[in-house]
Design a protein around this motif. Structure first.
Motif, PDB file in Angstrom:
ATOM      1  N   PRO A 285       0.819  -1.231   0.000  1.00 34.90           N
ATOM      2  CA  PRO A 285       0.000   0.000   0.000  1.00 34.90           C
ATOM      3  C   PRO A 285       0.847   1.272   0.000  1.00 34.90           C
ATOM      4  O   PRO A 285       0.473   2.259  -0.651  1.00 34.90           O
ATOM      5  CB  PRO A 285      -0.813  -0.115   1.297  1.00 34.90           C
ATOM      6  N   ILE A 286       1.965   1.260   0.718  1.00 35.33           N
ATOM      7  CA  ILE A 286       2.827   2.447   0.765  1.00 35.33           C
ATOM      8  C   ILE A 286       3.439   2.712  -0.604  1.00 35.33           C
ATOM      9  O   ILE A 286       3.455   3.852  -1.089  1.00 35.33           O
ATOM     10  CB  ILE A 286       3.931   2.260   1.825  1.00 35.33           C
ATOM     11  N   ILE A 287       3.937   1.650  -1.249  1.00 31.18           N
ATOM     12  CA  ILE A 287       4.558   1.795  -2.578  1.00 31.18           C
ATOM     13  C   ILE A 287       3.524   2.266  -3.592  1.00 31.18           C
ATOM     14  O   ILE A 287       3.788   3.167  -4.404  1.00 31.18           O
ATOM     15  CB  ILE A 287       5.188   0.458  -3.018  1.00 31.18           C
ATOM     16  N   ILE A 288       2.330   1.680  -3.559  1.00 30.28           N
ATOM     17  CA  ILE A 288       1.269   2.091  -4.498  1.00 30.28           C
ATOM     18  C   ILE A 288       0.890   3.552  -4.274  1.00 30.28           C
ATOM     19  O   ILE A 288       0.677   4.313  -5.225  1.00 30.28           O
ATOM     20  CB  ILE A 288       0.031   1.183  -4.334  1.00 30.28           C
ATOM     21  N   SER A 289       0.810   3.963  -2.998  1.00 32.33           N
ATOM     22  CA  SER A 289       0.447   5.342  -2.682  1.00 32.33           C
ATOM     23  C   SER A 289       1.464   6.330  -3.243  1.00 32.33           C
ATOM     24  O   SER A 289       1.095   7.353  -3.826  1.00 32.33           O
ATOM     25  CB  SER A 289       0.334   5.514  -1.165  1.00 32.33           C
TER      26      SER A 289
ATOM     27  N   PHE B 129      12.514 -10.319  -3.145  1.00 35.52           N
ATOM     28  CA  PHE B 129      12.219 -10.236  -4.582  1.00 35.52           C
ATOM     29  C   PHE B 129      10.908  -9.503  -4.814  1.00 35.52           C
ATOM     30  O   PHE B 129      10.787  -8.703  -5.750  1.00 35.52           O
ATOM     31  CB  PHE B 129      12.147 -11.639  -5.184  1.00 35.52           C
ATOM     32  N   ASN B 130       9.919  -9.776  -3.953  1.00 38.22           N
ATOM     33  CA  ASN B 130       8.612  -9.123  -4.103  1.00 38.22           C
ATOM     34  C   ASN B 130       8.721  -7.613  -3.934  1.00 38.22           C
ATOM     35  O   ASN B 130       8.154  -6.845  -4.725  1.00 38.22           O
ATOM     36  CB  ASN B 130       7.640  -9.692  -3.083  1.00 38.22           C
ATOM     37  N   ILE B 131       9.460  -7.179  -2.908  1.00 40.60           N
ATOM     38  CA  ILE B 131       9.618  -5.738  -2.677  1.00 40.60           C
ATOM     39  C   ILE B 131      10.339  -5.083  -3.858  1.00 40.60           C
ATOM     40  O   ILE B 131       9.944  -4.010  -4.332  1.00 40.60           O
ATOM     41  CB  ILE B 131      10.387  -5.488  -1.367  1.00 40.60           C
ATOM     42  N   ALA B 132      11.400  -5.760  -4.352  1.00 44.72           N
ATOM     43  CA  ALA B 132      12.158  -5.215  -5.488  1.00 44.72           C
ATOM     44  C   ALA B 132      11.318  -5.195  -6.762  1.00 44.72           C
ATOM     45  O   ALA B 132      11.419  -4.262  -7.576  1.00 44.72           O
ATOM     46  CB  ALA B 132      13.430  -6.041  -5.711  1.00 44.72           C
ATOM     47  N   GLY B 133      10.458  -6.213  -6.956  1.00 41.70           N
ATOM     48  CA  GLY B 133       9.651  -6.273  -8.168  1.00 41.70           C
ATOM     49  C   GLY B 133       8.418  -5.391  -8.121  1.00 41.70           C
ATOM     50  O   GLY B 133       7.897  -4.979  -9.166  1.00 41.70           O
ATOM     51  N   THR B 134       7.939  -5.076  -6.920  1.00 38.71           N
ATOM     52  CA  THR B 134       6.722  -4.268  -6.786  1.00 38.71           C
ATOM     53  C   THR B 134       6.922  -2.866  -7.350  1.00 38.71           C
ATOM     54  O   THR B 134       6.010  -2.318  -8.006  1.00 38.71           O
ATOM     55  CB  THR B 134       6.306  -4.181  -5.304  1.00 38.71           C
ATOM     56  N   ILE B 135       8.076  -2.273  -7.129  1.00 35.70           N
ATOM     57  CA  ILE B 135       8.304  -0.886  -7.555  1.00 35.70           C
ATOM     58  C   ILE B 135       8.198  -0.731  -9.074  1.00 35.70           C
ATOM     59  O   ILE B 135       7.382   0.072  -9.563  1.00 35.70           O
ATOM     60  CB  ILE B 135       9.661  -0.381  -7.026  1.00 35.70           C
ATOM     61  N   PRO B 136       8.982  -1.475  -9.900  1.00 38.10           N
ATOM     62  CA  PRO B 136       8.860  -1.284 -11.359  1.00 38.10           C
ATOM     63  C   PRO B 136       7.500  -1.710 -11.908  1.00 38.10           C
ATOM     64  O   PRO B 136       6.963  -1.056 -12.816  1.00 38.10           O
ATOM     65  CB  PRO B 136       9.985  -2.159 -11.928  1.00 38.10           C
ATOM     66  N   LEU B 137       6.930  -2.786 -11.370  1.00 37.48           N
ATOM     67  CA  LEU B 137       5.639  -3.242 -11.882  1.00 37.48           C
ATOM     68  C   LEU B 137       4.507  -2.290 -11.499  1.00 37.48           C
ATOM     69  O   LEU B 137       3.540  -2.137 -12.244  1.00 37.48           O
ATOM     70  CB  LEU B 137       5.336  -4.648 -11.368  1.00 37.48           C
ATOM     71  N   THR B 138       4.632  -1.625 -10.334  1.00 37.34           N
ATOM     72  CA  THR B 138       3.634  -0.613  -9.963  1.00 37.34           C
ATOM     73  C   THR B 138       3.731   0.600 -10.875  1.00 37.34           C
ATOM     74  O   THR B 138       2.716   1.215 -11.231  1.00 37.34           O
ATOM     75  CB  THR B 138       3.820  -0.196  -8.491  1.00 37.34           C
ATOM     76  N   ILE B 139       4.938   0.976 -11.254  1.00 40.10           N
ATOM     77  CA  ILE B 139       5.120   2.092 -12.199  1.00 40.10           C
ATOM     78  C   ILE B 139       4.442   1.777 -13.526  1.00 40.10           C
ATOM     79  O   ILE B 139       3.808   2.632 -14.152  1.00 40.10           O
ATOM     80  CB  ILE B 139       6.631   2.366 -12.418  1.00 40.10           C
ATOM     81  N   VAL B 140       4.534   0.517 -13.960  1.00 38.21           N
ATOM     82  CA  VAL B 140       3.980   0.116 -15.257  1.00 38.21           C
ATOM     83  C   VAL B 140       2.469  -0.120 -15.190  1.00 38.21           C
ATOM     84  O   VAL B 140       1.721   0.349 -16.052  1.00 38.21           O
ATOM     85  CB  VAL B 140       4.684  -1.170 -15.762  1.00 38.21           C
ATOM     86  N   ALA B 141       2.016  -0.829 -14.151  1.00 38.45           N
ATOM     87  CA  ALA B 141       0.617  -1.274 -14.120  1.00 38.45           C
ATOM     88  C   ALA B 141      -0.155  -0.853 -12.878  1.00 38.45           C
ATOM     89  O   ALA B 141      -1.258  -1.351 -12.636  1.00 38.45           O
ATOM     90  CB  ALA B 141       0.569  -2.799 -14.260  1.00 38.45           C
TER      91      ALA B 141
ATOM     92  N   GLY C   8       0.031  -4.119 -10.837  1.00 39.91           N
ATOM     93  CA  GLY C   8       1.438  -4.513 -10.931  1.00 39.91           C
ATOM     94  C   GLY C   8       1.976  -5.004  -9.603  1.00 39.91           C
ATOM     95  O   GLY C   8       2.765  -5.961  -9.558  1.00 39.91           O
ATOM     96  N   ALA C   9       1.553  -4.370  -8.504  1.00 37.07           N
ATOM     97  CA  ALA C   9       1.995  -4.806  -7.172  1.00 37.07           C
ATOM     98  C   ALA C   9       1.507  -6.225  -6.874  1.00 37.07           C
ATOM     99  O   ALA C   9       2.243  -7.044  -6.311  1.00 37.07           O
ATOM    100  CB  ALA C   9       1.486  -3.837  -6.110  1.00 37.07           C
ATOM    101  N   VAL C  10       0.260  -6.527  -7.267  1.00 33.78           N
ATOM    102  CA  VAL C  10      -0.283  -7.875  -7.045  1.00 33.78           C
ATOM    103  C   VAL C  10       0.423  -8.887  -7.937  1.00 33.78           C
ATOM    104  O   VAL C  10       0.701 -10.022  -7.515  1.00 33.78           O
ATOM    105  CB  VAL C  10      -1.802  -7.903  -7.305  1.00 33.78           C
TER     106      VAL C  10
END
Length: 438
Positions: free
Chosen positions: A246-250, A382-394, A398-400
């Motif tokens: 939620p913090i990253i998405i926000s 890996f999830n934390i590292a992958g959440t950032i770029p995928l949230t930027i894209v989708a 992307g976070a899910v």
């Protein structure tokens, strides 16, 4: 005599699991009831901002779980010591933790709040109140762990329901006073503190009456202590892996998408309720099958239960996916409508979690739990590292997706380890059998 004892133990086990399922059901219903209350008073974006801010609580709550497990282990391994004295010892340690928390977090947050604009100040003050309530809860947490160690687990489980029973009225009153993020966070934090206050008061009553004198637990061996530690690490890794979403998405996509993510997650949580309730029964059944020390029988059990849970996952997630848009619209009064791609991604994640329940239960013995904890830490990072770029894209979807990828990696690695080393989950090694006989 033996049959009566077994029957009594079985009754205690069902009462303990039943109290846990009942409490979790009340908490789940409370989480859904909170949604219209929050959305009506804060709006769609305000609800998203609340979701992002309050995600700080489960991350810091890892400290509470650690204190509970440490107290439980200490009481079981020191039968000569008075439980009340051990609880006081851990409470003093928790008080030191609280002081450290004030020194490291609260002062900088307060200074930053004084220098920022009104909106940012409100968010920082909300984080500040979370830290204050958490600091109050830390010295109370050992009492909850003590009740688990002293065969009072059912009461400890049922106390979780006070989160809803006490928290909802506090939230309603808070919104009468002020419809702000700060009021919502403060009320919710106080609701989360209720179980710790109740268990602390109950333990003090027991401590004065010595009710557990004839039901002290036997000391835990080294293997059991290590198992508890591995399970705690696994839980902490999961919280850290998914708690930051939620913090990253926000930060990346804004509060509205956090609101969509938070609402969709709670609605899809309904699909997880039945599997969670069956986890205790599943773990007990697995332990009984593995005790037969037959590679074929244990492997067949894992395959059959995985297929059964996969079918159940398809059914529950399918129903939840169909019902989710309508339920979300009703709960938010039409202000928040999670997109279809987000609901589908959450359905896939829920299905993976449900279908892998038998595997996670199989990784519940000492060696396997240690492997699961290490693998969960790697998957979490890996999830934390992958959440950032995928949230930027989708965005929130992307976070899910990042969580699905990380979870699939965890499942594949664990299945691979189980296949390579059959003594990990399928049969009992000579070393493990010797340790059990000590």
């Amino acid at each position: 005599m033996v049959s009566k004892l077994e029957g009594s133990n079985r009754l205690i086990w069902f009462w303990t699991m039943g109290s846990y399922v009942l409490a979790q059901g009340i908490v789940a219903v409370g989480a859904l009831v909170r949604i219209p209350l929050l959305v009506d008073n804060l709006g769609a974006e305000g609800y998203g901002r609340f979701t992002a801010v309050f995600s700080v609580w489960p991350i810091i709550a890892i400290l509470l779980d650690g204190l509970q497990q440490a107290t439980r282990s200490a009481i079981a391994n020191k039968p000569e010591a008075r439980p009340g004295s051990l609880v006081k010892l851990f409470s003093k340690f928790a008080l030191a933790e609280s002081t450290l928390m004030f020194a490291c977090f609260i002062t900088p947050v307060a200074i930053a709040a004084a220098l920022m604009d009104a909106s940012s100040t409100e968010i920082l003050l909300a984080v500040l109140i979370i830290l204050i309530v958490m600091a109050i809860c830390l010295p109370l947490a050992p009492s909850k762990g003590a009740l688990d160690a002293l065969s009072k687990t059912a009461f400890s489980n049922l106390s979780l329901a006070s989160n809803t029973i006490v928290g909802l009225p506090i939230l309603a009153v808070a919104f009468i006073v002020s419809d702000s993020i700060f009021a919502a966070v403060a009320a919710s934090a106080l609701g989360n503190a209720a179980p710790y206050l109740i268990t602390s008061l109950y333990f003090k009553r027991l401590d004065s009456q010595h009710e557990w004198t004839f039901s002290r637990p036997s000391p835990l061996d080294k293997t059991t202590r290590a198992l508890i530690g591995s399970m705690t690490i696994y839980a902490a890794a999961n919280l850290l892996a998914y708690g930051f979403d939620p913090i990253i998405i926000s930060v990346i996509s804004g509060d509205l998408q956090v609101g969509e993510y938070g609402l969709a997650s709670k609605v899809m949580m309904i699909a997880m309720f039945v599997p969670i309730g069956l986890t205790g029964l599943l773990t007990t059944k697995y332990a009984a099958v593995r005790q037969q020390n037959s590679l074929t029988l244990t492997r067949q059990w894992l395959i059959r239960t995985t297929l059964a849970f996969s079918f159940m996952g398809i059914l529950l997630c399918g129903v939840s996916l169909v019902a989710a848009p309508v339920v979300a619209r009703i709960l938010s009064h039409g202000e928040i409508e999670p997109p279809t791609d987000l609901l589908v991604a959450l359905s896939v994640f829920s299905f993976m979690a449900i279908s892998s329940c038998p595997l996670m239960c199989a990784f519940s013995n000492h060696r396997a739990a240690r492997v699961r904890a290490k693998t969960a830490i790697a998957a979490g990072l890996f999830n934390i590292a992958g959440t950032i770029p995928l949230t930027i894209v989708a965005g929130a979807t992307g976070a899910v997706i990042a969580s699905c990828i990380a979870n699939s990696m965890l499942i594949v690695v664990l299945y691979r380890r189980a296949a390579v080393d059959t003594t990990l989950v399928f049969v009992i090694s000579d070393r493990e059998r010797q340790g059990a006989n000590l």
